[in-house]
Design an enzyme around this catalytic site. Structure first.
Site, PDB file in Angstrom:
ATOM      1  N   ASN A  66       1.757  -5.251  -2.967  1.00 57.69           N
ATOM      2  CA  ASN A  66       0.352  -5.550  -2.619  1.00 57.69           C
ATOM      3  C   ASN A  66      -0.417  -4.255  -2.367  1.00 57.69           C
ATOM      4  O   ASN A  66       0.069  -3.364  -1.666  1.00 57.69           O
ATOM      5  CB  ASN A  66       0.374  -6.409  -1.339  1.00 57.69           C
ATOM      6  CG  ASN A  66      -0.977  -6.967  -0.957  1.00 57.69           C
ATOM      7  OD1 ASN A  66      -1.692  -7.517  -1.794  1.00 57.69           O
ATOM      8  ND2 ASN A  66      -1.347  -6.841   0.312  1.00 57.69           N
ATOM      9  N   ASP A 113     -12.452 -10.474   0.520  1.00 52.29           N
ATOM     10  CA  ASP A 113     -13.677 -10.607   1.316  1.00 52.29           C
ATOM     11  C   ASP A 113     -14.734  -9.779   0.603  1.00 52.29           C
ATOM     12  O   ASP A 113     -14.415  -8.988  -0.287  1.00 52.29           O
ATOM     13  CB  ASP A 113     -13.500 -10.213   2.792  1.00 52.29           C
ATOM     14  CG  ASP A 113     -12.833  -8.881   3.020  1.00 52.29           C
ATOM     15  OD1 ASP A 113     -12.852  -8.024   2.108  1.00 52.29           O
ATOM     16  OD2 ASP A 113     -12.288  -8.675   4.122  1.00 52.29           O
ATOM     17  N   HIS A 149     -10.801  -6.379  -1.348  1.00 54.72           N
ATOM     18  CA  HIS A 149     -11.843  -6.134  -0.327  1.00 54.72           C
ATOM     19  C   HIS A 149     -13.051  -5.556  -1.056  1.00 54.72           C
ATOM     20  O   HIS A 149     -13.036  -4.403  -1.477  1.00 54.72           O
ATOM     21  CB  HIS A 149     -11.324  -5.165   0.745  1.00 54.72           C
ATOM     22  CG  HIS A 149     -10.206  -5.730   1.550  1.00 54.72           C
ATOM     23  ND1 HIS A 149     -10.401  -6.716   2.499  1.00 54.72           N
ATOM     24  CD2 HIS A 149      -8.870  -5.481   1.534  1.00 54.72           C
ATOM     25  CE1 HIS A 149      -9.230  -7.029   3.048  1.00 54.72           C
ATOM     26  NE2 HIS A 149      -8.293  -6.306   2.476  1.00 54.72           N
ATOM     27  N   GLU A 166       0.801  -1.237   0.000  1.00 55.30           N
ATOM     28  CA  GLU A 166       0.000   0.000   0.000  1.00 55.30           C
ATOM     29  C   GLU A 166       0.833   1.286   0.000  1.00 55.30           C
ATOM     30  O   GLU A 166       0.636   2.147   0.855  1.00 55.30           O
ATOM     31  CB  GLU A 166      -0.954  -0.004   1.205  1.00 55.30           C
ATOM     32  CG  GLU A 166      -1.906  -1.177   1.207  1.00 55.30           C
ATOM     33  CD  GLU A 166      -2.787  -1.244   2.458  1.00 55.30           C
ATOM     34  OE1 GLU A 166      -2.793  -0.288   3.241  1.00 55.30           O
ATOM     35  OE2 GLU A 166      -3.471  -2.277   2.622  1.00 55.30           O
ATOM     36  N   GLU A 178      -6.380 -10.747  -0.303  1.00 61.31           N
ATOM     37  CA  GLU A 178      -7.127 -10.470   0.939  1.00 61.31           C
ATOM     38  C   GLU A 178      -8.627 -10.458   0.658  1.00 61.31           C
ATOM     39  O   GLU A 178      -9.354  -9.588   1.161  1.00 61.31           O
ATOM     40  CB  GLU A 178      -6.703  -9.112   1.524  1.00 61.31           C
ATOM     41  CG  GLU A 178      -5.230  -8.993   1.801  1.00 61.31           C
ATOM     42  CD  GLU A 178      -4.832  -7.632   2.391  1.00 61.31           C
ATOM     43  OE1 GLU A 178      -5.702  -6.904   2.906  1.00 61.31           O
ATOM     44  OE2 GLU A 178      -3.631  -7.307   2.332  1.00 61.31           O
TER      45      GLU A 178
HETATM   46  O1  G3I Z   1      -3.890  -6.693  19.490  1.00 61.61           O
HETATM   47  C1  G3I Z   1      -4.515  -5.497  19.970  1.00 61.61           C
HETATM   48  C2  G3I Z   1      -5.226  -5.750  21.255  1.00 61.61           C
HETATM   49  O2  G3I Z   1      -4.281  -6.114  22.229  1.00 61.61           O
HETATM   50  C3  G3I Z   1      -6.005  -4.489  21.667  1.00 61.61           C
HETATM   51  O3  G3I Z   1      -6.752  -4.749  22.796  1.00 61.61           O
HETATM   52  C4  G3I Z   1      -6.933  -4.058  20.550  1.00 61.61           C
HETATM   53  C5  G3I Z   1      -7.656  -2.759  20.867  1.00 61.61           C
HETATM   54  O4  G3I Z   1      -8.022  -2.065  19.689  1.00 61.61           O
HETATM   55  O5  G3I Z   1      -6.167  -3.851  19.379  1.00 61.61           O
HETATM   56  C6  G3I Z   1      -5.510  -5.020  18.938  1.00 61.61           C
HETATM   57  O6  G3I Z   1      -4.820  -4.761  17.753  1.00 61.61           O
HETATM   58  C7  G3I Z   1      -5.597  -4.557  16.585  1.00 61.61           C
HETATM   59  C8  G3I Z   1      -5.260  -5.655  15.593  1.00 61.61           C
HETATM   60  O7  G3I Z   1      -5.937  -5.379  14.398  1.00 61.61           O
HETATM   61  C9  G3I Z   1      -5.650  -7.054  16.077  1.00 61.61           C
HETATM   62  O8  G3I Z   1      -7.029  -7.149  16.225  1.00 61.61           O
HETATM   63  C10 G3I Z   1      -5.260  -3.191  16.043  1.00 61.61           C
HETATM   64  O9  G3I Z   1      -5.719  -2.180  16.934  1.00 61.61           O
HETATM   65  C11 G3I Z   1      -5.900  -3.009  14.696  1.00 61.61           C
HETATM   66  O10 G3I Z   1      -5.428  -1.795  14.103  1.00 61.61           O
HETATM   67  C12 G3I Z   1      -5.525  -4.174  13.813  1.00 61.61           C
HETATM   68  O11 G3I Z   1      -6.186  -3.999  12.594  1.00 61.61           O
HETATM   69  C13 G3I Z   1      -5.668  -4.743  11.516  1.00 61.61           C
HETATM   70  C14 G3I Z   1      -5.293  -3.777  10.399  1.00 61.61           C
HETATM   71  O12 G3I Z   1      -4.922  -4.516   9.248  1.00 61.61           O
HETATM   72  C15 G3I Z   1      -4.145  -2.848  10.785  1.00 61.61           C
HETATM   73  O13 G3I Z   1      -2.942  -3.590  10.964  1.00 61.61           O
HETATM   74  C16 G3I Z   1      -6.740  -5.715  11.065  1.00 61.61           C
HETATM   75  O14 G3I Z   1      -6.929  -6.718  12.082  1.00 61.61           O
HETATM   76  C17 G3I Z   1      -6.317  -6.388   9.758  1.00 61.61           C
HETATM   77  O15 G3I Z   1      -7.391  -7.140   9.264  1.00 61.61           O
HETATM   78  C18 G3I Z   1      -5.951  -5.318   8.744  1.00 61.61           C
HETATM   79  O16 G3I Z   1      -5.499  -5.964   7.587  1.00 61.61           O
HETATM   80  C19 G3I Z   1      -5.184  -5.102   6.497  1.00 61.61           C
HETATM   81  C20 G3I Z   1      -3.997  -5.713   5.776  1.00 61.61           C
HETATM   82  O17 G3I Z   1      -2.926  -5.913   6.660  1.00 61.61           O
HETATM   83  C21 G3I Z   1      -3.573  -4.818   4.619  1.00 61.61           C
HETATM   84  N1  G3I Z   1      -4.690  -4.569   3.721  1.00 61.61           N
HETATM   85  C22 G3I Z   1      -5.911  -4.058   4.349  1.00 61.61           C
HETATM   86  C23 G3I Z   1      -6.339  -4.972   5.492  1.00 61.61           C
HETATM   87  C24 G3I Z   1      -7.653  -4.500   6.098  1.00 61.61           C
HETATM   88  O18 G3I Z   1      -7.536  -3.226   6.653  1.00 61.61           O
END
Ligand code: G3I
Length: 405
Positions: A193, A265, A229, A149, A263
């Site tokens: 990606n 969905d 997505h 990205e 990815e």
């Molecule tokens: O692990 C912590 C947890 O300890 C805490 O309590 C909680 C509170 O918000 O946050 C948790 O971390 C989160 C993590 O997901 C695990 O659930 C982060 O805040 C959150 O920002 C994170 O979001 C992820 C996001 O990428 C940012 O990294 C999503 O799960 C994940 O599905 C998303 O995936 C991205 C791909 O990497 C790139 N392309 C887009 C895609 C969707 O946005």
């Protein structure tokens, strides 16, 4: 002498035993393609159905978050491997491949983002991260999203997204990341990606220009990831006209690049309506179909697999139900859509039996129903269905699957 109905029921029971074996994974293995899913935090919880479904249905695994920069290296020089190692080990134990996601991204940067580092130091941080992570998993991770990205949305001269890598190093950080990655593991397939650039949109042209430039400069990039997505018509994530996706995949092929749907969905308004789930199924079929129709597209990954665990409801309230399994791990219409695409089909008309059963002769083809049952190719036997199992029946062949009543 045996009673004919008794024989029919015996056949039914025998067939049901083998029907239960049909899975996305088995169908994908036969086609020689990678069908994958992202594993999220539920992977490390004690919920057997999660891992059972993963290993049964997918031959490829991606970490939804566990291999991102800040997760692997929360503070400088201190790497935390527990979660990523467990995922790789699980994949190896179950004969699955692992895609790596992702080495260099403008999000999840942790100390690298916060530190306000100068150019040389940031390059050194990037080099150390790639060398350490790819080095650890050399030979165990078959392809990597090296850069994620970095291209800005929309049209205009604004090519790159603002992020700390661009600010600190300049756009050439992309070249460096791929060169470093290739030196660490020359066998790994290296991807750029990005999202919402599957069809004919200005962002797709910017990505094309980026990777064309990389190729021309001899940078070792091997593929482009289309995240995929998607959502229902009328939204910003509506499925592009599939011919546009096809043209896009083909122009990357002409550059000598692979394409992966990385990815996928397809979110709908929740609670999901039957109609939206049918549209969703069509979306899954269209994207998987256009991928597999192109020889340079052999990897299709869904971002999660059960609606019980998906980033979407938290990220986009009121939307979700985007994945092939529902919250109880039951296959949805989209799951059967994927199965239909993985198994080329043609029309089958079972013969109605007076007894309230239907019967079909199987042959050198494979038979399956939307209730998740199948008969292996070449079994050459009589299969009897109870009439209550209405649905679509398919034969392996060259045509498109159609309903048989
Ligand atoms: O692990 C912590 C947890 O300890 C805490 O309590 C909680 C509170 O918000 O946050 C948790 O971390 C989160 C993590 O997901 C695990 O659930 C982060 O805040 C959150 O920002 C994170 O979001 C992820 C996001 O990428 C940012 O990294 C999503 O799960 C994940 O599905 C998303 O995936 C991205 C791909 O990497 C790139 N392309 C887009 C895609 C969707 O946005």
């Amino acid at each position: 002498m045996s009673h004919p109905i008794g024989l029919c029921m015996a056949a039914l029971i025998a067939v049901q035993a083998s029907w239960a074996q049909e899975t996305l994974r088995a169908a994908a293995d036969r086609r020689g393609v990678h069908i994958g899913a992202a594993a999220g935090s539920a992977f490390w919880s004690n919920e057997p159905a999660y891992k059972e479904t993963l290993r049964r249905e997918f031959n490829t695994l991606v970490a939804e978050n566990a291999m991102k920069f800040a997760q692997l290296q929360p503070t400088r020089g201190n790497f935390r491997w527990t979660e990523a190692d467990a995922l790789v080990e699980f994949a190896q134990q179950n004969g699955m491949k692992v895609r790596g996601h992702t080495l260099v991204w403008g999000q999840s940067g942790g100390f690298a983002e916060a530190g306000n580092f100068g150019r040389e130091e940031l390059l050194e941080i990037m080099r150390t991260h790639i060398q350490t992570v790819m080095g650890r998993y050399r030979g165990k991770i078959f392809e990597w999203d090296v850069v994620n990205e970095t291209i800005a949305d929309g049209r205009g001269t604004n090519v790159y997204r603002d992020n700390y890598w661009i600010r600190g190093i300049g756009p050439e950080y992309v070249d460096s990341a791929f060169r470093i990655a290739h030196r660490v593991d020359p066998t790994a397939v290296l991807y750029y990606n990005d999202y919402r650039a599957e069809g004919s949109v200005p962002k797709a042209d910017k990505i094309y220009a980026l990777v064309k430039g990389l190729r021309e400069r001899g940078v070792p990039i091997h593929g482009v990831g289309m995240q995929g997505h998607m959502s229902t018509p009328g939204t910003i994530r509506e499925l592009p006209e599939i011919g546009q996706v096809d043209a896009n995949i083909k122009r990357f092929a002409a550059l000598g690049l692979k394409v992966a749907i990385t990815e996928f969905d397809f979110r709908v308004r929740t609670p999901a309506s039957e109609q939206d789930l049918a549209v969703q199924k069509a979306g899954y079929k269209a994207m998987l179909g256009v991928c597999l129709a192109n020889p340079n597209c052999r990897t299709f990954v869904t971002w999660g697999f059960t609606d019980k665990y998906s980033f979407i409801p938290g990220f986009d309230p009121g939307w979700g139900a985007a994945l092939p399994f529902d919250e109880q791990y039951r296959p949805k219409a989209s799951y059967y859509g994927m199965l239909e695409v993985l198994t080329p089909t043609s029309l089958l008309r079972p013969r109605a039996l007076r007894s309230g059963l239907r019967q079909v002769e199987t042959g050198p083809w494979r038979l399956y129903t939307p209730t998740g049952v199948s008969v292996a190719a070449g079994e050459n036997r009589t299969v009897v269905f109870p009439t209550r199992s209405r649905g679509v029946f398919f034969l392996k062949g060259d045509g498109e699957g159609r309903a048989a009543r």
